[in-house]
Design a protein around this motif. Structure first.
Motif, mmCIF file in Angstrom:
data_model
loop_
_atom_site.group_PDB
_atom_site.id
_atom_site.type_symbol
_atom_site.label_atom_id
_atom_site.label_comp_id
_atom_site.label_asym_id
_atom_site.label_seq_id
_atom_site.Cartn_x
_atom_site.Cartn_y
_atom_site.Cartn_z
ATOM 1 N N LEU A 116 3.732 5.760 9.452
ATOM 2 C CA LEU A 116 3.281 3.984 9.079
ATOM 3 C C LEU A 116 2.710 3.752 9.011
ATOM 4 C CD1 LEU A 116 5.418 2.455 9.213
ATOM 5 C CD2 LEU A 116 5.524 1.984 11.250
ATOM 6 N N VAL A 117 1.844 3.404 7.965
ATOM 7 C CA VAL A 117 0.081 2.450 8.142
ATOM 8 C C VAL A 117 0.531 1.846 8.840
ATOM 9 C CG1 VAL A 117 -1.935 1.759 7.215
ATOM 10 C CG2 VAL A 117 -0.956 4.078 6.463
ATOM 11 N N ALA A 118 1.586 0.221 8.063
ATOM 12 C CA ALA A 118 1.391 -1.203 8.534
ATOM 13 C C ALA A 118 3.026 -1.136 8.495
ATOM 14 C CB ALA A 118 1.036 -1.251 6.865
ATOM 15 N N ALA A 171 -1.545 -10.777 1.613
ATOM 16 C CA ALA A 171 -1.960 -9.847 2.556
ATOM 17 C C ALA A 171 -1.903 -8.238 1.616
ATOM 18 C CB ALA A 171 -0.818 -9.161 3.617
ATOM 19 N N VAL A 172 -1.277 -7.940 0.751
ATOM 20 C CA VAL A 172 -1.227 -7.111 -0.068
ATOM 21 C C VAL A 172 -2.495 -6.947 -0.597
ATOM 22 C CG1 VAL A 172 -0.535 -5.672 -2.474
ATOM 23 C CG2 VAL A 172 0.887 -7.040 -0.036
ATOM 24 N N VAL A 173 -3.132 -7.507 -1.441
ATOM 25 C CA VAL A 173 -4.309 -7.930 -1.580
ATOM 26 C C VAL A 173 -5.842 -6.768 -1.017
ATOM 27 C CG1 VAL A 173 -6.437 -8.913 -2.886
ATOM 28 C CG2 VAL A 173 -3.760 -8.969 -3.466
ATOM 29 N N GLN A 174 -5.299 -7.785 0.749
ATOM 30 C CA GLN A 174 -6.029 -7.488 1.657
ATOM 31 C C GLN A 174 -6.307 -6.042 1.804
ATOM 32 O OE1 GLN A 174 -5.094 -9.119 5.585
ATOM 33 N NE2 GLN A 174 -6.694 -10.612 4.909
ATOM 34 N N LEU A 175 -4.623 -5.893 2.141
ATOM 35 C CA LEU A 175 -4.309 -3.787 2.240
ATOM 36 C C LEU A 175 -5.317 -2.691 1.077
ATOM 37 C CD1 LEU A 175 -1.310 -4.201 3.918
ATOM 38 C CD2 LEU A 175 -3.292 -3.512 5.023
ATOM 39 N N TYR A 213 -8.134 -0.659 2.418
ATOM 40 C CA TYR A 213 -8.618 1.204 1.926
ATOM 41 C C TYR A 213 -8.809 1.122 0.225
ATOM 42 C CZ TYR A 213 -5.393 1.679 5.749
ATOM 43 O OH TYR A 213 -5.245 0.180 7.059
ATOM 44 N N ARG A 214 -9.854 -0.185 -0.281
ATOM 45 C CA ARG A 214 -10.314 0.830 -1.078
ATOM 46 C C ARG A 214 -9.300 1.336 -2.480
ATOM 47 N NH1 ARG A 214 -15.693 -1.213 -0.954
ATOM 48 N NH2 ARG A 214 -16.778 -0.875 0.635
ATOM 49 N N VAL A 215 -7.917 0.793 -2.276
ATOM 50 C CA VAL A 215 -6.868 1.033 -3.390
ATOM 51 C C VAL A 215 -7.396 2.267 -5.215
ATOM 52 C CG1 VAL A 215 -4.860 0.934 -4.160
ATOM 53 C CG2 VAL A 215 -4.835 0.967 -1.670
ATOM 54 N N SER A 216 -7.942 2.800 -5.065
ATOM 55 C CA SER A 216 -8.041 3.196 -6.611
ATOM 56 C C SER A 216 -6.831 2.415 -8.014
ATOM 57 C CB SER A 216 -8.189 4.438 -6.814
ATOM 58 O OG SER A 216 -6.646 5.379 -6.639
ATOM 59 N N THR A 217 -5.585 2.567 -7.349
ATOM 60 C CA THR A 217 -4.515 1.912 -8.747
ATOM 61 C C THR A 217 -3.191 1.650 -8.612
ATOM 62 O OG1 THR A 217 -3.552 4.451 -9.533
ATOM 63 C CG2 THR A 217 -5.793 3.368 -10.624
ATOM 64 N N THR A 218 -2.860 0.938 -8.466
ATOM 65 C CA THR A 218 -1.650 0.268 -8.108
ATOM 66 C C THR A 218 -0.829 0.214 -8.878
ATOM 67 O OG1 THR A 218 -2.795 -1.594 -6.098
ATOM 68 C CG2 THR A 218 -0.840 -2.040 -6.963
ATOM 69 N N THR A 219 0.462 0.259 -8.474
ATOM 70 C CA THR A 219 1.542 0.904 -9.579
ATOM 71 C C THR A 219 2.801 0.420 -9.538
ATOM 72 O OG1 THR A 219 0.424 2.611 -10.631
ATOM 73 C CG2 THR A 219 2.777 2.785 -10.936
ATOM 74 N N TRP A 220 3.813 0.323 -9.866
ATOM 75 C CA TRP A 220 4.544 -0.573 -9.168
ATOM 76 C C TRP A 220 6.050 -0.634 -9.906
ATOM 77 C CZ3 TRP A 220 7.918 -4.821 -10.325
ATOM 78 C CH2 TRP A 220 6.965 -6.148 -11.704
ATOM 79 N N VAL A 221 7.284 -0.145 -9.122
ATOM 80 C CA VAL A 221 8.558 -0.560 -9.925
ATOM 81 C C VAL A 221 9.323 -1.279 -10.291
ATOM 82 C CG1 VAL A 221 8.202 2.248 -10.954
ATOM 83 C CG2 VAL A 221 9.893 1.814 -8.949
ATOM 84 N N HIS A 222 10.248 -1.263 -11.205
ATOM 85 C CA HIS A 222 10.949 -2.532 -11.250
ATOM 86 C C HIS A 222 12.711 -2.142 -11.941
ATOM 87 C CE1 HIS A 222 12.995 -6.448 -10.510
ATOM 88 N NE2 HIS A 222 12.604 -7.126 -11.819
#
Length: 308
Positions: A52-54, A117-121, A125-134
């Motif tokens: 767990l991170v946040a 808040a998500v953009v802040q995270l 963490y300098r996220v490389s890519t963001t992938t989401w599903v729906h």
């Protein structure tokens, strides 16, 4: 806007998260057809090592009266209350590759602040890519692979995987806003909307979870153990096929969906795999009348009573 960082609490393990990992996200609460997103999150957290991170503040983001927590009543007392959660995890895939997973309930309130808040995270963490599903219900047959519509700014994924590219308006998921905001910054994003057979929308459809994991793998290179889900999916499909084969009207309607799907996929100039030449969407009523009655009340997992 109030401080977005006040929406979540960081755990001590957050300092151990390396920079440059991919972020995978899926939120439940709206149009989770086939329980694809909820199954995905549960399966990943049950089968893979994670930390767990946040944790986001449910009291700020959740409408408890719309989505009430479940409690356990043990004869004469409440033994447990299961809270709704929205959390960020550090996970290792089947090969030990690390990634971040954002999973839990979709916020009912404060979408702009939640997005910030998500953009802040992502930036932290300098996220490389963001992938989401729906996942959404669509008049497509269960006898064909689950298709996806891909959004975002990763044109390679859109061209390779998106089977339906409509121009339309539809109710948004909170992650649509996150995708749009990240896209404005040039951050690589991809959203996968699974097109789940409408008559299976209220079930736990294992193949939908497999399709979600496969889409994430295509976008990130992450590897997930799916043997258990695939076995459950085979048992599930046997039960569905038995119901369809035993009813002439259901068989005819599924055949109609198959014909329209195949015509579209073969390159015929239909505007959509979901409609006929006149643009009419096939009716779900006849299918829903019998097949949903059998499936929507329980998860089909091989053995069990044969309610129809």
């Amino acid at each position: 806007m109030h401080d977005p960082a006040a929406l979540y609490d960081i755990t001590p393990d957050a300092d151990d998260v390396p920079e440059g990992l991919p972020l995978v996200a899926g939120l439940t609460g709206f149009a989770d057809a086939g329980s694809a997103v909820s199954q995905l999150a549960e399966y990943v957290l049950d089968t893979l090592d994670h930390t767990l991170v946040a944790t986001f503040d449910a009291d700020e983001l959740l409408d408890y009266r719309a989505r009430r927590p479940t409690f356990t009543f043990d004869q004469d007392h409440i033994s447990e209350i299961e809270p709704s959660t929205l959390s960020l995890y550090l996970v290792r895939d089947d090969l030990g590759q690390r990634f971040l997973l954002l999973a839990g309930f979709e916020p009912d309130f404060q979408w702009q602040r939640f997005t910030a808040a998500v953009v802040q995270l992502v930036e932290r963490y300098r996220v490389s890519t963001t992938t989401w599903v729906h996942s959404i219900p669509m008049p497509v047959p269960h006898t064909r692979p689950i298709g996806v519509t891909v959004s975002g700014n990763r044109s390679d994924l859109v061209e390779a995987m998106s089977v339906w590219k409509p121009v339309t308006q539809a109710p948004a998921n909170a992650l649509h806003l996150v995708e749009h905001r990240l896209g404005e910054t040039g951050h690589p994003t991809a959203g996968f909307v699974l097109l789940v057979p409408h008559y299976l929308a209220d079930t736990e459809f294992p193949d939908a979870a497999v399709a979600a994991l496969s889409s994430i793998s295509a976008a990130t290179g992450l590897i997930f153990p799916t043997d258990r889900l695939r076995e459950e999916g085979r048992d599930f499909m046997v039960k569905v096929d038995e119901q369809v084969a035993g009813n002439h009207e259901l068989s005819r309607l599924v055949a109609t969906l198959e014909e329209r799907h195949d015509t579209y996929m073969q390159g015929n100039p239909l505007p959509s795999p979901l409609t006929d030449q006149d643009g009419q969407v096939p009716s779900a009523d006849a299918l829903a009348a019998e097949l949903e009655k059998f499936l929507a009340t329980r998860r089909v997992d091989g053995e069990g009573d044969d309610r129809s």
